[in-house]
Design a protein around this motif. Structure first.
Motif, short mmCIF file in Angstrom:
data_model
loop_
_atom_site.label_atom_id
_atom_site.label_comp_id
_atom_site.label_asym_id
_atom_site.label_seq_id
_atom_site.Cartn_x
_atom_site.Cartn_y
_atom_site.Cartn_z
N GLU A 117 6.59 4.42 -0.55
CA GLU A 117 6.02 4.68 -1.88
C GLU A 117 5.73 6.17 -2.03
N ASN A 118 5.95 6.65 -3.24
CA ASN A 118 5.58 8.01 -3.59
C ASN A 118 4.39 7.91 -4.54
N TYR A 119 3.23 8.34 -4.06
CA TYR A 119 2.01 8.21 -4.84
C TYR A 119 1.55 9.60 -5.26
N HIS A 120 1.88 9.97 -6.48
CA HIS A 120 1.53 11.29 -7.03
C HIS A 120 2.01 12.41 -6.09
N GLY A 121 3.21 12.25 -5.59
CA GLY A 121 3.80 13.25 -4.73
C GLY A 121 3.51 13.09 -3.25
N VAL A 122 2.65 12.12 -2.90
CA VAL A 122 2.29 11.88 -1.50
C VAL A 122 3.09 10.68 -0.98
N PRO A 123 3.89 10.86 0.08
CA PRO A 123 4.66 9.72 0.61
C PRO A 123 3.75 8.77 1.40
N LEU A 124 3.88 7.50 1.12
CA LEU A 124 3.11 6.46 1.80
C LEU A 124 4.07 5.45 2.42
N HIS A 125 3.63 4.84 3.50
CA HIS A 125 4.49 3.89 4.23
C HIS A 125 3.68 2.69 4.67
N ALA A 126 4.24 1.50 4.51
CA ALA A 126 3.59 0.28 4.98
C ALA A 126 4.66 -0.71 5.43
N GLU A 127 4.26 -1.64 6.28
CA GLU A 127 5.15 -2.70 6.73
C GLU A 127 4.50 -4.05 6.44
N TYR A 128 5.31 -5.00 6.04
CA TYR A 128 4.82 -6.34 5.72
C TYR A 128 5.57 -7.38 6.53
N LEU A 129 4.87 -8.46 6.85
CA LEU A 129 5.48 -9.62 7.49
C LEU A 129 5.27 -10.80 6.55
N MET A 130 6.37 -11.36 6.08
CA MET A 130 6.32 -12.44 5.10
C MET A 130 6.78 -13.75 5.73
#
Length: 238
Positions: A108-121
């Motif tokens: 995700e790009n949040y107002h120019g800040v890169p964010l990262h997450a992992e999900y297990l579905m």
């Protein structure tokens, strides 16, 4: 007779496996389409693929029935953009039911800040006629360790000592070089990494925190072993 039975089994397997492989491929494509629809808030894709009585359990533990989930699905706000990709996928098909586990990577790009997450579905799909419909989803965020900081050895020495939560439950903390070692009674010792002032964690256990508390004279008097908002208090010097 045995050879004949083996031949029949081989024929049945060869006839079934392509069908299973095709269903697995289709399910993965449908799951990716669902993930692609999250950022733009595309409810049409979810509306088409969700079963009529579908339930979605989100990463915060909220249980959302079909209509409530669709109503909550909105486009990302202004200043945000991103996508979610499936990186691991496993589908076990048993008749008209498919049990699915997939791991997803979110960027995700949040107002120019890169964010990262992992999900297990984890999911349950059911076949209704010729179509697969998603009946149950449980989304889980893969927890990660926070970044660690370093404190001077003199500061680390302040945490050393024996702490007790019950007559038969103690915790000993000692310094080894530039880090602390913690040992709960009956368990092997572990390295305590520091997240912030008076806050420590154990690598690989991101759900837990050890939060030290001080008195009016700034002396450490105890620490709380916190998990999911529940505290186990270990008092110093007992």
């Amino acid at each position: 007779m045995l050879l004949a039975l083996l031949a029949i089994a081989a024929i049945q397997s060869s006839a079934t496996d392509p069908d299973i492989a095709a269903a697995q491929k289709r399910l993965r494509a449908d799951d990716q389409a669902l993930l692609d629809a999250i950022a733009p808030g595309n409810t049409a894709v979810w509306d088409r693929l969700l079963a009529k009585d579908a339930v979605y359990v989100d990463e915060n533990g909220a249980v959302l029935r079909r209509e409530k989930f669709l109503a909550a699905l909105k486009p990302l706000p202004s200043g945000s953009s991103g996508h979610i990709d499936i990186v691991q996928y496993e589908a076990t098909i048993r008749g008209n039911v498919a049990l699915v586990i997939h791991k997803d990577d979110e960027r995700e790009n949040y107002h120019g800040v890169p964010l990262h997450a992992e999900y297990l579905m984890t999911e349950t799909w059911v076949k209704e006629g010729a179509e697969w419909r998603l009946a149950l989803v449980h989304a889980y965020v893969v927890a990660k360790d926070p970044p660690a900081i370093k404190s001077p050895e003199k500061v680390l020495d302040e945490y050393q000592g024996r702490y007790r939560a019950a007559p038969d439950l103690s915790y000993v903390i000692r310094r080894e070089g530039d880090h602390l070692i913690g040992e709960r009674q009956g368990l092997p010792p572990v390295t305590l990494a520091q997240e912030a002032a008076d806050v420590f964690f154990v690598a690989g256990q991101p759900r837990d925190r050890k939060i030290f508390r001080r008195d009016a004279g700034n002396r450490i008097v105890d620490f709380v072993d916190r998990r999911e908002g529940e505290d186990l208090v270990f008092i110093r010097g007992k």
